[in-house]
Design an enzyme around this catalytic site. Structure first.
Site, PDB file in Angstrom:
ATOM      1  N   ASP A  72      59.907  69.805 -33.925  1.00 50.96           N
ATOM      2  CA  ASP A  72      61.072  69.041 -33.500  1.00 50.96           C
ATOM      3  C   ASP A  72      60.667  68.316 -32.221  1.00 50.96           C
ATOM      4  OD1 ASP A  72      63.418  68.141 -32.326  1.00 50.96           O
ATOM      5  OD2 ASP A  72      64.603  69.871 -32.947  1.00 50.96           O
ATOM      6  N   TYR A 165      73.566  56.362 -30.217  1.00 46.96           N
ATOM      7  CA  TYR A 165      72.442  55.711 -30.897  1.00 46.96           C
ATOM      8  C   TYR A 165      72.019  54.447 -30.137  1.00 46.96           C
ATOM      9  CZ  TYR A 165      69.711  53.458 -34.548  1.00 46.96           C
ATOM     10  OH  TYR A 165      68.712  52.833 -35.245  1.00 46.96           O
ATOM     11  N   LYS A 169      68.368  53.613 -28.232  1.00 42.95           N
ATOM     12  CA  LYS A 169      67.506  52.483 -28.586  1.00 42.95           C
ATOM     13  C   LYS A 169      67.317  51.520 -27.426  1.00 42.95           C
ATOM     14  CE  LYS A 169      66.773  54.218 -32.522  1.00 42.95           C
ATOM     15  NZ  LYS A 169      65.479  54.917 -32.711  1.00 42.95           N
TER      16      LYS A 169
END
Length: 705
Positions: A72, A165, A169
């Site tokens: 992970d 998200y 980014k």
């Protein structure tokens, strides 16, 4: 004066990578796996990690010699163990590809749990930092190397209701730019990619929205944005524009022209050479055959559009001249004017004999291509059914039965098409294989979430190496099975790896769902509306998506009319014999969840004009729908339970029927939310407004108290 024809040979865009030592995160699925396949095929030594042991086992079986490890990337200890394993196996490092990431939660910022926020950033951003900090010393020890960090257009524009998200980014872009400036002693480009939607990323989810096709800085792939193709350490210095990239000569430390092969692309996707590349092609116009092949529901207009845009002229096809056996396959009973192309009508979504006969003829035409020929394939959605040629040992009846079962199962399109390809003699790159050694150019109209050319029409010109075991797992997941005869045929139908340098001359997107949503957003702005694009990759059960979108609409309190736009492809798990498609089912669930709320209306349609197997493109609703249904004796909940949305909307006069639209860019959904109306202001001394007991608690009746 005679002229010698120069054969058109697609360049090997990834030559010179043999022996390179590469680490890929999230490498057992999605973009990571596609990258690992591509690098492995070029002779690179690859080590990859993922969080799924089953996916790692499948990747190891598919890619002999690749090192795999469970890790992970958000956990520092697991990243350290993975690098220990990778470096011991590779003996050093030349490149790192950071592709791990998750989509994260959806909702308003006040609805997002802090743990969900941290998880999204830990995987998508911190994971890149943890891997990079361990990779840099080894890259420097090797005398230089490359780091590829995957970002998204969310990192430039932000997505509504996707704050974790988008933040991750944005962070990737900033991290990469900082790294590019601070890691100059590596003396190699550092690359940041605006990646498109990918399935099965390392942590089970993908980018909810791809980059914008049609605005490219690298030809041949529609998901790169201007300025996001390459961010090199020298790219913001020396007067060069952002996005131009460069490869550095270690001796002079001066930027040299960057090779176009620097981009790791999904397997089967090659860049279309620009004018002047790949040799002198003037002889193509006079000495080479051109064989356009068209498959799908948008084939006729795609051919006309292609010629109108001058794209064929780039390959020596300045006009479509008569050539025998040009064939395009459609499923609707229409007649479009064509001068040199034969149109064959076939069935969709379950294949028929006409489609098999046409596929056999197209495959024979490809077999007849020679080394000096150029085959142009136009592929659009629906080709999975229309271009149906069973593999040896499989019958058309077998494929028809399996298609019906898959359609009722609720399986997403990429899983359905994986099964279709495994049992096909023409899909999954087999048409490309038949055309070799001819050059092949493929133009695509996308109707699938993520715009993966291997999924659109089941990728007849995109090589597929899906393991039969993975296909068997898909069938088992939905309670389906193959007869022993069909299972043996699937095992024997595996496509051999392509020879070095062989492959398509290029794949280019002509139209995508994202383009449709952006055009709709522009139209909304022109009409005075505020558009919010929820994404063009929305998938899941149509009922659940409809209910989720209802919650979003009810949670809005816009100051001006706002329209929520979305695309993608939902599914319906059938349990009855009702009529209707996924868009009708989505809309019925949405309307029921809204409960007749005034000021909210919507529409959902399939852009090809056919929702499911009925004659309508979709349906529409407004706040009066529940009352109209009660007056007409239509039980909306019962129709939804029986998957009978067509009948419900037909009885209420709310079907949308367009006929064939001659294109296919997946589903289109729009929800219009108007500002809540308030009652008239109360004149001074005339009392205050009183809520009307017979109406919604958010509405005022305007009478004085």
């Amino acid at each position: 004066m005679s002229q010698t024809a120069m054969p058109f040979t697609p360049p090997n865009l990834l030559s010179g990578l043999a022996g390179q030592r590469v680490v890929v995160t999230a490498g057992a699925g999605g973009i990571g796996l596609a990258t690992a396949r591509l690098l492995h095929g070029q002779g690179c030594r690859v080590a990859l990690c993922d969080v799924s042991q089953a996916a790692l086992d499948a990747a190891a079986a598919e890619l002999p010699g690749v090192t795999v490890a469970l890790a992970d990337v958000s956990r520092e200890d697991e990243v350290a163990r993975f690098f220990d394993v990778a470096l011991a196996a590779l003996g050093g490092l030349d490149a790192l590809v950071n592709s791990a990431g998750i989509a994260g939660p959806t909702g308003g910022v006040e609805e997002i749990a802090p743990d969900d926020w941290r998880r999204c950033l830990d995987i998508g951003l911190t994971g890149q930092f943890l891997c990079t900090r361990l990779a840099v010393p080894h890259l420097r020890a090797a005398g230089g190397g490359s780091i590829v960090n995957l970002s998204s257009s969310a990192g430039r524009h932000g997505y509504a209701y996707r704050s974790p998200y988008s933040a991750s980014k944005f962070g990737v872009i900033g991290f990469t730019r900082s790294l590019a400036k601070g890691a100059r002693p590596l003396q190699h480009p550092r690359q940041r990619r605006a990646a498109g939607h990918r399935r099965g990323s390392a942590h089970g989810e993908g980018d909810p929205r791809p980059g914008r096709p049609g605005r490219r800085c690298l030809r041949g792939h529609g998901n790169a944005l201007p300025g996001e193709g390459v961010a090199a350490p020298h790219g913001e210095r020396g007067g060069r524009r952002r996005g131009e990239g460069g490869r550095v000569d270690p001796a002079s430390a001066r930027p040299q022209p960057r090779e176009r092969s620097a981009r790791p692309e999904p397997a089967g996707l090659r860049q279309v050479p620009a004018d002047g590349e790949g040799g002198d092609r003037r002889g193509d116009q006079h000495h080479h055959r051109r064989q356009p092949l068209h498959e799908g529901r948008g084939a006729c207009p795609a051919r006309r559009d292609l010629q109108a845009r001058g794209r064929l002229a780039k390959h020596g096809l300045d006009e479509l001249r008569p050539v025998p056996s040009r064939t395009e396959v459609r499923h609707v009973p229409i007649r479009l004017p064509t001068r040199h192309v034969e149109v064959v009508e076939a069935a969709h979504p379950v294949p028929d004999q006409a489609g098999e006969d046409a596929a056999r003829r197209i495959l024979a035409l490809a077999h007849g291509a020679g080394p000096d020929d150029l085959m142009v394939a136009l592929v659009s959605g629906g080709a999975s059914s229309l271009l149906s040629l069973p593999a040896a040992g499989v019958t058309l009846a077998d494929k028809q039965a399996l298609n019906r079962a898959l359609l009722r199962s609720g399986a997403p399109i990429h899983e359905m098409n994986a099964v279709r390809k495994a049992l096909s003699a023409i899909k999954g790159g087999r048409l490309l294989e038949a055309a070799r050694p001819a050059a092949v150019v493929t133009y695509v109209i996308s109707d699938v979430p993520g715009d993966d050319p291997a999924v659109i029409g089941s990728g007849p010109t995109v090589p597929d190496q899906t393991d039969p075991g993975a296909v068997a797992a898909i069938l088992q997941r939905y309670g389906l099975s193959l007869e022993d005869r069909a299972r043996r045929a699937m095992e024997a139908n595996r496509l051999a790896p392509a020879a070095d340098g062989a492959g398509p001359a290029g794949i280019e997107m002509l139209a995508t769902p994202r383009m449709a949503l952006e055009a709709a957003a522009e139209a909304a702005r022109a009409a005075g509306l505020e558009p919010v694009i929820l994404g063009d990759t929305v998938e899941g059960e149509a009922v659940e998506v409809g209910r989720a979108h209802a919650r979003l609409a009810l949670g809005l309190a816009p100051a001006r009319p706002t329209v929520l736009l979305s695309g993608g492809e939902t599914t319906v798990t059938m349990s009855g014999s009702g009529r209707g498609g996924r868009n009708g089912e989505y809309l019925l669930a949405l309307a029921l969840a809204l409960g007749g709320r005034a000021g909210i209306s919507g529409i959902a349609c399939d852009t090809d004009g056919i929702d499911g197997s009925q004659s309508n493109a979709g349906a529409w609703f407004d706040g009066d729908l529940p009352a109209d249904a009660r007056a007409a004796g239509v039980d909306l909940a019962d129709h939804l339970a029986r998957h009978d949305s067509f009948t419900a909307f037909e009885r209420l006069g709310r079907l949308v029927t367009t006929g064939p639209t001659f294109t296919n860019v997946n589903d289109f959904r729009a929800i219009l939310v108007r500002p809540r109306r308030r009652g008239p202001s109360t004149p001074k001394g005339r009392g205050r407004q009183r809520r009307c007991a017979t109406r919604s608690p958010n509405r005022f009746c305007g009478r004085s108290a």
